[in-house]
Write an enzyme that holds these catalytic residues in place. Sequence first.
Site, PDB file in Angstrom:
ATOM      1  N   LYS A  53       0.879  -1.100  -0.138  1.00 44.37           N
ATOM      2  CA  LYS A  53       0.019  -0.056   0.196  1.00 44.37           C
ATOM      3  C   LYS A  53       0.922   1.328   0.139  1.00 44.37           C
ATOM      4  O   LYS A  53       0.763   2.142  -0.648  1.00 44.37           O
ATOM      5  CB  LYS A  53      -0.886   0.033   1.224  1.00 44.37           C
ATOM      6  N   GLN A  97      -4.203  -1.716   9.849  1.00 38.75           N
ATOM      7  CA  GLN A  97      -4.178  -3.428   9.131  1.00 38.75           C
ATOM      8  C   GLN A  97      -4.518  -4.366  10.137  1.00 38.75           C
ATOM      9  O   GLN A  97      -4.135  -4.369  11.078  1.00 38.75           O
ATOM     10  CB  GLN A  97      -2.559  -3.406   8.766  1.00 38.75           C
ATOM     11  N   ASP A 120     -10.872   2.840   4.423  1.00 37.44           N
ATOM     12  CA  ASP A 120     -11.137   1.165   4.067  1.00 37.44           C
ATOM     13  C   ASP A 120     -12.822   1.045   4.260  1.00 37.44           C
ATOM     14  O   ASP A 120     -13.245   0.084   3.886  1.00 37.44           O
ATOM     15  CB  ASP A 120     -10.601   0.498   5.416  1.00 37.44           C
TER      16      ASP A 120
END
Length: 317
Positions: A53, A97, A120
């Site tokens: 990412k 994460q 997200d």
Amino acid sequence: MSAAILNGNLIRDQIYSELRAEIAALLAAGVRPGLAAVQVGDNPASKLYVSSKIAACGKLGLASFHITPAASSTTTELLAVVNELNRREDVDGILVQMPLPAHVDPKKILDAVNPAKDVDGFHPLNVGRLVAGRPSFVPCTPAGVMEILRRSGITMEGANAVVMGRSDIVGKPMAMLLLHANATVTVCHSKTKNLAEVARRADIVVAAMGRAAMVTADYICPGATVIDVGQNVVTDAAEAMRIFANFPDKMAAFHAKGSVLVGDVHPDVAHIAGAITPVPGGVGPLTIAMLMSNTVKAARLRRGSGTAWAAQHVARS
Ligand code: NDP
């Protein structure tokens, strides 16, 4: 018959070239969109995902901030990290994460992310907005699947769509997006009876179960579009042989490496489907592309240019 291959790498590149134009416009206005990635501890898979990412940010000219709290961090300490990122002016998007260490409450951490920086799309406010069909940050993997379907000209309106899997990050948002695109959606899970029979009625199948090559040709109506979200690492030689008996290259790669990446869809399905995403190189590349896209959107929205984007997003949903 052989299915059309829906190439995720090409679609990702298209999205990146569109994003580059948007980023250039933001940079010209003095705004450099920034993504903060919080990686707690040193789980090797998380490290790999986060570094991909961060690399994508570098490739597109976005700022990135890699935050690495120790695995021993408490929920309270991680809440402080998130709150600091919420306050920072140079951070437009925040991703935490998963998975977090077992002693940390993931819901508390995800709920603490400012919904305006929730790239997200996991915050309950954004989940609610998605359900209500209002502009929101949509979870990246299902958003990527929608890009594949739209950009490949697959008709969703009126189509029977079967989503296999009902997780919060893939299956449920996927079903909502297909519903908003006017598909007739059936959501399946581990308690679904006669899954193959249900799936055979579908014009569009999205497999997101985490079950290596479970979806065999008898699940698929000839000509259907098959989207394979699954990413399963197979290390058992007999299992690899079941899947890749007719693919000597894959078996050679398996023997060289000791493992092989497999989707939820058996490769023989390509002989019966109308269109199919490969693994790797299908849905995977889109997940990071949509994270980049959400970060750029977040940068624009936070600076008040959200109205135009919102109108565009509603029109496309
Ligand atoms: P989860 O484990 O959270 O969810 C799996 C879902 O599949 C559950 O709803 C489960 O049902 C259902 N399921 C499991 N086994 C069966 C079965 N035999 N029959 C029917 N349904 C079943 O997984 P995720 O949603 O997080 O991920 C799914 C897959 O997608 C994984 O392979 C993952 O690696 C991959 N993935 C890929 C991404 C990408 O970028 N390409 C990104 C995210 C995920 P129940 O709810 O009843 O338990």
